[in-house]
Structure formats: structure tokens, C-alpha cells
Design an enzyme around this catalytic site. Structure first.
Site, mmCIF file in Angstrom:
data_model
loop_
_atom_site.group_PDB
_atom_site.id
_atom_site.type_symbol
_atom_site.label_atom_id
_atom_site.label_comp_id
_atom_site.label_asym_id
_atom_site.label_seq_id
_atom_site.Cartn_x
_atom_site.Cartn_y
_atom_site.Cartn_z
ATOM 1 N N ASP A 178 0.901 -1.147 0.000
ATOM 2 C CA ASP A 178 0.000 0.000 0.000
ATOM 3 C C ASP A 178 0.933 1.189 0.000
ATOM 4 O O ASP A 178 1.569 1.483 1.014
ATOM 5 C CB ASP A 178 -0.879 -0.001 1.260
ATOM 6 C CG ASP A 178 -1.894 1.124 1.213
ATOM 7 O OD1 ASP A 178 -1.486 2.271 0.961
ATOM 8 O OD2 ASP A 178 -3.102 0.864 1.402
ATOM 9 N N HIS A 179 1.059 1.857 -1.133
ATOM 10 C CA HIS A 179 2.161 2.822 -1.227
ATOM 11 C C HIS A 179 2.010 3.993 -0.258
ATOM 12 O O HIS A 179 2.965 4.681 0.037
ATOM 13 C CB HIS A 179 2.401 3.266 -2.679
ATOM 14 C CG HIS A 179 1.467 4.318 -3.169
ATOM 15 N ND1 HIS A 179 0.207 4.044 -3.642
ATOM 16 C CD2 HIS A 179 1.599 5.668 -3.271
ATOM 17 C CE1 HIS A 179 -0.378 5.157 -4.017
ATOM 18 N NE2 HIS A 179 0.443 6.172 -3.799
ATOM 19 N N HIS A 241 -5.661 2.914 1.074
ATOM 20 C CA HIS A 241 -4.843 4.024 1.550
ATOM 21 C C HIS A 241 -5.475 4.771 2.732
ATOM 22 O O HIS A 241 -4.830 5.045 3.733
ATOM 23 C CB HIS A 241 -4.593 5.030 0.431
ATOM 24 C CG HIS A 241 -4.062 4.412 -0.837
ATOM 25 N ND1 HIS A 241 -3.163 3.377 -0.838
ATOM 26 C CD2 HIS A 241 -4.305 4.688 -2.143
ATOM 27 C CE1 HIS A 241 -2.855 3.058 -2.094
ATOM 28 N NE2 HIS A 241 -3.551 3.832 -2.905
HETATM 29 C C1 BG6 Z 1 -3.474 4.890 -6.482
HETATM 30 C C2 BG6 Z 1 -4.820 5.009 -7.123
HETATM 31 O O1 BG6 Z 1 -3.441 3.804 -5.600
HETATM 32 O O2 BG6 Z 1 -3.177 6.080 -5.771
HETATM 33 C C3 BG6 Z 1 -4.882 6.215 -8.037
HETATM 34 O O3 BG6 Z 1 -5.093 3.835 -7.871
HETATM 35 C C4 BG6 Z 1 -4.448 7.460 -7.307
HETATM 36 O O4 BG6 Z 1 -6.176 6.382 -8.571
HETATM 37 C C5 BG6 Z 1 -3.117 7.235 -6.583
HETATM 38 O O5 BG6 Z 1 -4.300 8.490 -8.263
HETATM 39 C C6 BG6 Z 1 -2.798 8.413 -5.686
HETATM 40 O O6 BG6 Z 1 -1.523 8.261 -5.131
HETATM 41 P P1 BG6 Z 1 -0.681 9.509 -4.660
HETATM 42 O O7 BG6 Z 1 0.533 8.932 -4.038
HETATM 43 O O8 BG6 Z 1 -0.400 10.322 -5.876
HETATM 44 O O9 BG6 Z 1 -1.554 10.254 -3.690
#
Ligand code: BG6
Length: 492
Positions: A178-179, A241
Site C-alpha cells: 500500500d504505497h 490508503h
Molecule cells: C493509487 C490510485 O493507488 O493512488 C490512483 O489507484 C491514485 O487512482 C493514486 O491516483 C494516488 O496516489 P498519490 O501517491 O499520488 O496520492
């Protein structure tokens, strides 16, 4: 060795390889590091290297940051490619031979990360085939698998996937990415709460009035309409997230920083979210919406239903707002408001802790309203922490004005801040699963989200609101907030 399944896809070139290159330049990768890209495309090692490294637009800013051509070429030499046939469902003996050759060549000790970045429907096929080729055993080096999102489509499918993976790999080998957990400011939630003694005593129902979490993106669905239309904001952002952020805000102090101690507390936190079951509750506490065709500064913006890959009568939400409670001692009666959306005025993620009004108002004509004490944790951009409090305006009487104590991460200029994927890849190499979601965590999150999805899909007369691009979602979303307040819209 990092073996990437789905290596010709977007994620490899856009996120994984740039993250690896940053680690490489910083000298953080092991000496014997090697990447084997695997996918269905017919590519040679050379063509793969060109695609993801040498000709990749995603590494060009590294060039601007002083990376030399030599460095880029040296890095590219560590990339290899193997084609596993059209369905990933072939005999992996050839793959095994290739892995063994590279193991010998680079002296990796048999330590391997399998990164699953294919469509999720292929995950189980891949792990089954890896196991059939004996590529999952750890008697000659460790074997970890990193699984990309989406992890399941519902509670049922997430459970099936967990069981499918656990048939061939032990839970301790499985790293569900989960980044958001790789973001410094998300991890800093733990440090803010548990390395200080000034916040934790206030972190409960006695001092906190409500908590708000906003995740906004200014972009629309971009080129991902086909994927997004089957997903929607709740699945795409909220289930993973945002509930991860919620778990870090809600959790009790762990007894230490060992991965399982932290993960145990996060699971408890997720399990304490009050699940909304009846239609009335779901109706009053959830809002969904879609962006509609609009214009910003004379520029026409497509509505969601006109985007490529999106059904013209789609009922997939691009905005989701949910109010909920947490059923435990600490949080009894404290409302949580969480929203996420595309096509908002700006890109921002923040957690806002709204504190209670002082129990007795002494400075009645002060001009400061109750609930003006806020702690704002900016996850992105302008990463930092802001505390809002009242101070006396110089002069006669007791006029109170709001002041800010503001900390920006960028003040720690000498520290290199790792990007989310850098941090997470490095952790998986080092066998640290703290920032990865455990099976029960993912299931607890789905348990909470499933009834909302079900209601939105099958409930009676569920409204789908519209909002123009560049506004903070439908006005009705303010009705979710109890009392006279509204959502805090950053920058307004
Ligand atoms: C991803 C989603 O997990 O996270 C995308 O699939 C979204 O739709 C992205 O744009 C947002 O990540 P960050 O790090 O740019 O907030």
C-alpha cells in the site's frame, strides 16, 4: 533478485524502476542486485532495458539530477527479461533455469522477491506455478512476494485471494503493498503520536471533537477509465490508503516497533470501526458523486461518464465521503469524516484533528470560536504539521486571534526523503513487513467497506450527486458534518 511479473506494464517503468534507480544511486541496493522482468510480451533483454531504463521518460529527471550516462548504463546491465507465455500459466521450468543462472551470475544467495504487478486475476496462477517449479521454498535463500493493489474486489474475493496465496507461500513471505504506508508523513503519524508526550494525553474522546481526513486529487481518471469504472473511489483509495491512515490515527500504542506489534494494533483499530449495516445509517452517513462536464479557466473538462473506458450510464463514484464511529473506549462518540475524490481544486492529503471547545469560555467577546484548536497533519504536499491555537492580540482587553505553529519536512533539508516505492522495496528486501498490510488487516478493511459498496450498488434510491471539476465535491457533503461546521477545504 527482484523478479517482476507484469514487467512490461506501466507500474514497472513509472514507479518501480525509478525507485530502484534512486536506491542504486544512493548506494542502498545490495552489490549483487539484479532484476528479471517477466511478462507476456515478446522482448529481449536489450529491448526490456531500453524500455524501462535507457529510453524511459521516467528516468529523465534523474539525468537532470546529475545521474551520468555511465551510471544509467551500469544500472541497465542489471536488467534481464523472460517471457512466460500468453497466460502466465505455463511450466515455469524455463523461468526457474533463468533464475538459477542469474543467481549464479550475480551470486544472490537465492534471495528473491517476486513482485506481482499483473492484473490481480493472475496472482493465484502465478504463485501456483512458482510453487510447482519449487520456486517458493526458502531452503536456499528467502523468497518474498510483493502483491500490488487492488487486493480483492470485496471481502469475499480478498479472503479467497488470501487463501490462494497462503496455499503456496507462508503469510510471513507475503508483502501486500500500500504505497501510502511508504510515505514518510504517514509513518510520521506513529512518531508524532508515540514519541511525544504532548499529543497522546489529548488523543481521545475527552479532548477531540472530531477527525477529518481529506484525500483530493485534481486529475480525473486519466487513461485508467477502464480500470477505474470497475473500481471507484471507495475501492481505489478508501479501502486501502485511507483506512490505513485511519488505522494509524485510531490505534493504541504498540508495545514496541516490531512489525507484528504495530500490525496487531492496526488490525484491532480496523476491527473497531463501527460497521454500518442498515440502509438508514448508510444513507445518512455516506455520500457518493461523480464529476460532470465543466469548464476551468475556459478549458473544457470532460465529465466522468464521457471519459474513455467509462460506461455512459456508469454509477461508479469519483467522490466518496463517509462518516463513521469507532467502537472502543478511546474513541466513543467521536465522529470520523473521511473523503476522497478526483477532480478537486488541488492535490492534497491531510488529517485534521479538531479539539473540543474549552469547557468554560472566559474570553466571551474574544472573537475566537470553539473548536478552533486544530492539529493538521499534512501528508502531501507541503509535508508537515500545523497546530492552530489562540493568542492574545496586543492591546487592551482580551481579543484572541488564531496563530499557527507550522513545521515543514522540507526544513530537514539535509535528509534525503525516500519516495514511497523506494522505502517499501528496500523494506521487503530487508524482510521488514511493518509497512505492508497483513491478511487480517486487509480483510478487516473490506469488512467495513463491503456494506457501503453493497448499499451503493443495490440500495433503494441511492443518490449519485454531480460536481463540477475544480470544486470540493457536492455541497450536500457538508450535511454529513454534525453541527454548524463544514469540511476544511485546504487553501480556502
Ligand atoms: C493509487 C490510485 O493507488 O493512488 C490512483 O489507484 C491514485 O487512482 C493514486 O491516483 C494516488 O496516489 P498519490 O501517491 O499520488 O496520492
Amino acid at each position: 533478485m527482484l523478479v517482476i511479473f507484469g514487467a512490461s506494464g506501466d507500474l514497472t517503468a513509472r514507479k518501480l524502476v525509478p525507485a530502484l534507480f534512486k536506491l542504486y544511486r544512493a548506494g542502498e541496493l545490495p552489490q549483487n542486485f539484479v532484476v528479471l522482468g517477466v511478462s507476456r510480451s515478446d522482448l529481449t533483454d536489450g529491448a526490456f532495458r531500453k524500455r524501462v531504463v535507457l529510453d524511459s521518460p521516467h528516468l529523465s529527471d534523474e539525468n537532470d539530477n546529475g545521474a551520468s550516462d555511465e551510471q544509467i548504463k551500469g544500472f541497465a546491465k542489471r536488467f534481464f527479461y523472460e517471457d512466460v507465455g500468453s497466460s502466465y500459466d505455463s511450466d515455469y521450468q524455463q523461468l526457474r533455469n533463468r533464475i538459477e543462472d542469474l543467481n549464479d551470475m550475480f551470486n544472490t544467495g537465492g534471495n528473491i522477491i517476486y513482485y506481482l504487478s499483473t492484473p490481480p486475476t493472475l496472482y493465484e496462477t502465478i504463485v501456483k506455478n512458482l510453487a510447482n517449479a519449487d520456486l517458493n521454498t526458502q531452503n536456499n535463500g528467502w523468497k518474498h512476494i510483493i502483491v500490488e493493489k487492488p487486493f480483492g474486489y470485496s471481502l469475499k474475493t480478498a479472503k479467497e485471494l488470501n487463501r490462494g496465496l497462503q496455499r503456496f507461500f507462508d503469510e510471513s513471505q507475503i508483502y501486500r503493498i500500500d504505497h501510502y504506508l511508504g510515505k514518510e508523513t504517514v509513518q510520521n503519524l506513529l512518531v508524532t503520536r508515540f514519541a511525544n508526550s504532548i499529543f497522546e494525553p489529548l488523543w481521545n474522546r475527552i479532548y477531540i471533537h472530531h477527525i477529518e481526513i481529506t484525500n483530493a486529487e485534481s486529475v480525473g481518471v486519466e487513461k485508467r477509465g477502464g480500470y477505474y469504472d470497475k473500481s471507484g473511489a471507495l475501492r481505489d483509495m478508501f479501502q486501502n490508503h485511507l483506512l490505513q491512515i485511519v488505522s494509524l490515527v485510531v490505534m493504541e500504542p504498540p508495545i514496541g516497533d516490531a512489525p507484528e506489534e504495530i500490525r496487531n494494533e492496526k488490525v484491532k483499530a480496523l476491527k473497531s470501526l463501527r460497521i454500518m449495516r442498515d440502509e438508514e445509517t448508510l444513507k445518512n452517513n455516506t455520500i457518493r458523486a461523480q464529476y460532470v462536464a465543466s469548464e476551468i479557466d475556459g478549458k473544457k473538462i470532460k465529465g466522468y461518464r464521457e471519459e474513455e473506458g467509462v460506461a455512459p450510464n456508469s454509477t461508479t463514484e469519483t467522490y466518496a465521503a463517509v462518516k463513521f464511529f469507532v467502537d472502543n473506549w478511546r474513541w466513543h462518540g467521536v465522529p470520523f469524516y473521511v473523503r476522497t475524490a478526483k477532480r478537486m481544486p488541488t492535490k492534497v492529503t491531510e488529517v485534521v484533528i479538531h479539539f473540543n471547545t474549552p469547557p468554560h469560555q472566559i474570553f466571551k467577546d474574544s472573537g475566537i470560536r470553539g473548536k478552533d484548536n486544530k492539529l493538521i497533519i499534512r501528508i502531501q504536499p507541503d509535508e508537515g504539521i500545523l497546530i492552530k491555537f489562540g493568542v492574545k492580540v496586543p492591546g487592551q482587553g482580551f481579543k484572541v486571534e488564531r496563530a499557527n505553529l507550522d513545521f515543514y519536512y522540507s526544513c530537514l533539508a539535509e535528509t534525503r526523503v525516500m519516495q514511497a516505492y523506494e522505502r517499501l522495496l528496500l523494506d521487503a528486501m530487508q524482510g521488514d513487513a511493518t509497512l505492508y498490510a497483513r491478511a487480517d488487516e486487509v480483510e478487516a478493511a473490506w469488512e467495513f467497506v463491503d456494506p457501503i459498496l453493497d448499499y451503493w450498488q443495490n440500495g433503494k434510491n441511492v443518490r449519485m450527486y454531480g460536481y463540477a471539476a475544480g470544486v470540493w465535491g457536492p455541497e450536500n457533503a457538508d450535511d454529513l458534518i454534525e453541527g454548524p461546521g463544514n469540511w476544511r477545504n485546504p487553501g480556502e
